[in-house]
Design a protein around this motif. Structure first.
Motif, PDB file in Angstrom:
ATOM      1  N   ARG A   3       2.258 -10.863   1.927  1.00 46.92           N
ATOM      2  CA  ARG A   3       2.381 -10.020   1.113  1.00 46.92           C
ATOM      3  C   ARG A   3       2.673 -11.114  -0.491  1.00 46.92           C
ATOM      4  O   ARG A   3       2.843 -10.703  -1.809  1.00 46.92           O
ATOM      5  CB  ARG A   3       4.261  -9.976   1.093  1.00 46.92           C
ATOM      6  CG  ARG A   3       4.768  -9.758   2.784  1.00 46.92           C
ATOM      7  CD  ARG A   3       6.805  -9.288   2.425  1.00 46.92           C
ATOM      8  NE  ARG A   3       6.445  -8.998   3.658  1.00 46.92           N
ATOM      9  CZ  ARG A   3       6.777  -7.442   4.245  1.00 46.92           C
ATOM     10  NH1 ARG A   3       6.929  -7.473   3.254  1.00 46.92           N
ATOM     11  NH2 ARG A   3       7.300  -7.715   5.236  1.00 46.92           N
ATOM     12  N   GLU A   4       1.093 -10.922  -0.429  1.00 45.54           N
ATOM     13  CA  GLU A   4       0.394 -10.988  -1.898  1.00 45.54           C
ATOM     14  C   GLU A   4      -0.493  -9.883  -2.776  1.00 45.54           C
ATOM     15  O   GLU A   4      -0.811  -9.980  -3.234  1.00 45.54           O
ATOM     16  CB  GLU A   4      -0.281 -12.566  -2.024  1.00 45.54           C
ATOM     17  CG  GLU A   4       0.521 -13.656  -1.582  1.00 45.54           C
ATOM     18  CD  GLU A   4      -0.730 -14.950  -1.372  1.00 45.54           C
ATOM     19  OE1 GLU A   4      -2.193 -14.309  -1.627  1.00 45.54           O
ATOM     20  OE2 GLU A   4      -0.457 -16.001  -1.119  1.00 45.54           O
ATOM     21  N   ALA A   5      -0.238  -8.728  -1.293  1.00 45.35           N
ATOM     22  CA  ALA A   5      -1.452  -7.674  -1.980  1.00 45.35           C
ATOM     23  C   ALA A   5      -0.963  -6.869  -2.934  1.00 45.35           C
ATOM     24  O   ALA A   5       0.519  -6.353  -2.280  1.00 45.35           O
ATOM     25  CB  ALA A   5      -1.861  -6.887  -0.776  1.00 45.35           C
ATOM     26  N   PHE A   6      -1.279  -6.632  -3.819  1.00 47.09           N
ATOM     27  CA  PHE A   6      -0.558  -5.397  -5.152  1.00 47.09           C
ATOM     28  C   PHE A   6      -1.103  -4.295  -4.771  1.00 47.09           C
ATOM     29  O   PHE A   6      -2.486  -4.208  -5.391  1.00 47.09           O
ATOM     30  CB  PHE A   6      -0.279  -5.570  -6.278  1.00 47.09           C
ATOM     31  CG  PHE A   6       0.020  -4.435  -7.461  1.00 47.09           C
ATOM     32  CD1 PHE A   6       1.651  -4.670  -7.217  1.00 47.09           C
ATOM     33  CD2 PHE A   6      -0.623  -4.140  -7.913  1.00 47.09           C
ATOM     34  CE1 PHE A   6       2.597  -3.547  -8.482  1.00 47.09           C
ATOM     35  CE2 PHE A   6      -0.025  -2.518  -8.298  1.00 47.09           C
ATOM     36  CZ  PHE A   6       1.429  -3.291  -8.418  1.00 47.09           C
ATOM     37  N   GLY A   7      -0.577  -3.300  -3.488  1.00 46.31           N
ATOM     38  CA  GLY A   7      -1.838  -2.238  -3.599  1.00 46.31           C
ATOM     39  C   GLY A   7      -2.481  -2.073  -1.894  1.00 46.31           C
ATOM     40  O   GLY A   7      -2.613  -3.455  -2.055  1.00 46.31           O
ATOM     41  N   LYS A   8      -3.897  -1.519  -2.395  1.00 50.42           N
ATOM     42  CA  LYS A   8      -4.879  -1.908  -0.945  1.00 50.42           C
ATOM     43  C   LYS A   8      -5.462  -3.312  -0.739  1.00 50.42           C
ATOM     44  O   LYS A   8      -5.980  -3.536  -2.201  1.00 50.42           O
ATOM     45  CB  LYS A   8      -5.374  -0.630  -1.356  1.00 50.42           C
ATOM     46  CG  LYS A   8      -4.417   0.893  -0.767  1.00 50.42           C
ATOM     47  CD  LYS A   8      -3.695   0.907   0.404  1.00 50.42           C
ATOM     48  CE  LYS A   8      -4.905   1.023   1.723  1.00 50.42           C
ATOM     49  NZ  LYS A   8      -3.920   0.710   3.211  1.00 50.42           N
ATOM     50  N   VAL A   9      -5.578  -3.268   0.095  1.00 48.37           N
ATOM     51  CA  VAL A   9      -6.976  -4.747   0.365  1.00 48.37           C
ATOM     52  C   VAL A   9      -8.037  -3.363   1.591  1.00 48.37           C
ATOM     53  O   VAL A   9      -7.564  -3.295   1.646  1.00 48.37           O
ATOM     54  CB  VAL A   9      -6.175  -5.467   1.224  1.00 48.37           C
ATOM     55  CG1 VAL A   9      -7.650  -6.767   1.418  1.00 48.37           C
ATOM     56  CG2 VAL A   9      -5.452  -6.714  -0.053  1.00 48.37           C
ATOM     57  N   GLY A  30       1.150  -1.143   0.125  1.00 50.59           N
ATOM     58  CA  GLY A  30      -0.080   0.141  -0.227  1.00 50.59           C
ATOM     59  C   GLY A  30       1.019   1.009   0.108  1.00 50.59           C
ATOM     60  O   GLY A  30       0.725   2.001  -0.351  1.00 50.59           O
ATOM     61  N   VAL A  31       1.737   1.621   0.614  1.00 52.97           N
ATOM     62  CA  VAL A  31       2.784   2.248   0.827  1.00 52.97           C
ATOM     63  C   VAL A  31       3.795   2.493  -0.585  1.00 52.97           C
ATOM     64  O   VAL A  31       3.570   3.688  -1.178  1.00 52.97           O
ATOM     65  CB  VAL A  31       3.532   2.681   2.634  1.00 52.97           C
ATOM     66  CG1 VAL A  31       4.878   3.507   2.106  1.00 52.97           C
ATOM     67  CG2 VAL A  31       2.526   2.387   3.978  1.00 52.97           C
ATOM     68  N   GLY A  32       4.324   1.533  -0.393  1.00 52.38           N
ATOM     69  CA  GLY A  32       4.902   1.563  -1.828  1.00 52.38           C
ATOM     70  C   GLY A  32       4.451   1.884  -2.882  1.00 52.38           C
ATOM     71  O   GLY A  32       5.259   2.762  -3.605  1.00 52.38           O
ATOM     72  N   THR A  33       3.045   1.176  -3.414  1.00 49.86           N
ATOM     73  CA  THR A  33       2.574   2.096  -5.160  1.00 49.86           C
ATOM     74  C   THR A  33       1.845   3.183  -4.554  1.00 49.86           C
ATOM     75  O   THR A  33       2.271   3.678  -5.567  1.00 49.86           O
ATOM     76  CB  THR A  33       1.163   0.415  -4.984  1.00 49.86           C
ATOM     77  OG1 THR A  33       0.154   0.939  -3.388  1.00 49.86           O
ATOM     78  CG2 THR A  33       1.494  -0.621  -5.283  1.00 49.86           C
ATOM     79  N   VAL A  57      -4.731   2.156  -5.890  1.00 49.68           N
ATOM     80  CA  VAL A  57      -3.815   1.131  -6.311  1.00 49.68           C
ATOM     81  C   VAL A  57      -5.056   0.290  -5.359  1.00 49.68           C
ATOM     82  O   VAL A  57      -4.664  -0.261  -4.415  1.00 49.68           O
ATOM     83  CB  VAL A  57      -2.636   0.770  -6.501  1.00 49.68           C
ATOM     84  CG1 VAL A  57      -2.207  -0.539  -7.227  1.00 49.68           C
ATOM     85  CG2 VAL A  57      -2.059   1.394  -7.640  1.00 49.68           C
ATOM     86  N   ILE A  58      -6.027  -0.786  -5.767  1.00 51.03           N
ATOM     87  CA  ILE A  58      -7.101  -1.507  -4.865  1.00 51.03           C
ATOM     88  C   ILE A  58      -6.352  -2.922  -5.701  1.00 51.03           C
ATOM     89  O   ILE A  58      -6.615  -3.567  -6.945  1.00 51.03           O
ATOM     90  CB  ILE A  58      -7.781  -0.656  -5.106  1.00 51.03           C
ATOM     91  CG1 ILE A  58      -8.304   0.609  -4.318  1.00 51.03           C
ATOM     92  CG2 ILE A  58      -8.731  -2.061  -4.667  1.00 51.03           C
ATOM     93  CD1 ILE A  58     -10.090   0.922  -4.062  1.00 51.03           C
ATOM     94  N   HIS A  59      -6.130  -3.518  -4.676  1.00 44.52           N
ATOM     95  CA  HIS A  59      -5.660  -5.194  -5.031  1.00 44.52           C
ATOM     96  C   HIS A  59      -7.041  -6.094  -5.200  1.00 44.52           C
ATOM     97  O   HIS A  59      -7.433  -6.683  -5.792  1.00 44.52           O
ATOM     98  CB  HIS A  59      -4.796  -6.065  -3.830  1.00 44.52           C
ATOM     99  CG  HIS A  59      -4.233  -7.131  -3.707  1.00 44.52           C
ATOM    100  ND1 HIS A  59      -3.540  -7.733  -5.431  1.00 44.52           N
ATOM    101  CD2 HIS A  59      -4.915  -8.387  -3.742  1.00 44.52           C
ATOM    102  CE1 HIS A  59      -3.916  -9.101  -4.883  1.00 44.52           C
ATOM    103  NE2 HIS A  59      -4.566  -9.347  -3.781  1.00 44.52           N
TER     104      HIS A  59
END
Length: 345
Positions: A326-332, A166-169, A306-308
């Motif tokens: 650590r499977e999420a790309f962006g926010k859950v 979340g912070v990274g994207t 970015v919403i996973h």
């Protein structure tokens, strides 16, 4: 009301879904929200597990990033109406006695949530609850770290570790909006491909490749003459990564940090800090205006969080797992409403 409640600290199995959790009332100065969406943050994971030195009142409904509709207004609340769409700024304030929503006060993993009216921020009809709930902790933290504290400027090169979360994207999106060149690091080629799609200029798989050598291949090795290295490095992961990160930073460059999700006990080779005149800058949280500014950018179509995945409250354990594994790309995002199967995945 239906809520995901933590009665004791531990792994995901301590989260209990109940149908009879007491619905909050609107005390003087407070409002009750019908929750539209709540995002999942590592802060939620730490709260569930228990944090050294921080006493969490149990039972607790976790969830700090909350967006929804005002359902009830307490006495003395002015300027707000039932039915208004709002985002909650979860930072503690004097009115909440310094208590953090979702940590010391029941949060958004429920059908209803009580918040103080001073914490409310209006959201436009064109901004979804899911978009709004993505912003405070992740995007607010990134915005303050990159710009208010870090002074990131157009044309600079920024290295972002842990770029797929979340912070990274949010760092990738915000840095590109500012005109920076972005080197994004992640643990899989799949995540790196997605980072490229949202604008990252260079991609580093740190599980397969040596991160420092990969950065040198892109920008050159830092030299005391002033060549090579990145202008800014973002490291909020920790976990014994500071030493190698600082070796990627150019003469007079900055390293920014807002956390340590993989561990806080770091090693630093001070010779590089003084030889290359590095500046290490800490950043903590956000300020209200920074959230307002980002909501305006979302409304204008300049920023798309970015919403996973959007999950129903019944799948709250899966929501936490996506972050922990650590499977999420962006926010859950978690919502008590029915989830459209065609939504973000």
């Amino acid at each position: 009301m239906r809520a995901a409640v933590v009665y004791e600290h531990g792994d995901r199995d301590v989260i209990r879904l109940v149908d009879d959790y007491p619905r909050p009332g609107a005390a003087p100065g407070w409002v009750v929200l019908r929750v539209g969406a709540t995002s999942v943050n590592y802060h939620d994971i730490f709260t569930r597990r228990g944090m050294p030195g921080i006493r969490i009142p149990l039972p607790i409904v976790i969830g700090s990033d909350v967006a929804g509709e005002i359902a009830e207004i307490g006495k003395g609340v002015e300027g707000w109406s039932v039915g208004e769409r709002v985002l909650v700024d979860p930072l503690p304030c004097e009115a909440t006695n310094g208590l953090f929503l979702g940590e010391k006060l029941d949060g958004g993993r429920a059908e209803f949530c009580a918040v103080h009216s001073e914490q409310l921020v209006r959201i436009a009809d064109s901004v979804s609850y899911e978009q709004a709930a993505s912003l405070p902790i992740a995007y607010g933290t990134s915005y303050r770290m990159l710009f208010t504290r870090g002074g990131l400027r157009a044309g600079e090169t920024v290295l972002i570790l842990g770029a797929s979360g979340g912070v990274g994207t949010s760092c990738v999106l915000l840095a590109k909006m500012a005109g920076a060149e972005v080197i994004a690091c992640a643990s899989s080629d799949g995540k790196l491909a997605q980072l490229g799609e949202i604008g990252a200029d260079h991609l580093v798989n740190y599980r397969r490749d040596d991160m420092r050598e990969a950065v040198y291949d892109i920008v050159g090795k830092p030299r005391v003459a002033g060549t090579g290295g990145v202008d800014v490095a973002v490291n909020y992961t920790g976990g014994k990564t500071w030493k190698e990160t600082l070796r990627c930073v150019r003469l007079g460059g900055r390293m920014l940090t807002c956390g340590a999700t993989a561990g806080f006990d770091e090693e630093v080779d001070c010779r590089y800090v003084w030889t290359f005149e590095h500046t290490i800058i800490g950043s903590d949280g956000w300020r209200r205006q920074e959230i307002v500014d980002m909501l305006s950018q979302v409304e204008a179509g300049k920023l798309e969080p970015v919403i996973h995945k959007v999950l129903p409250l019944d799948e709250i354990r899966e929501a936490d797992r996506l972050l922990e594994d650590r499977e999420a790309f962006g926010k859950v995002i978690v919502t008590p409403r029915t989830v459209d199967a065609t939504g973000p995945a």
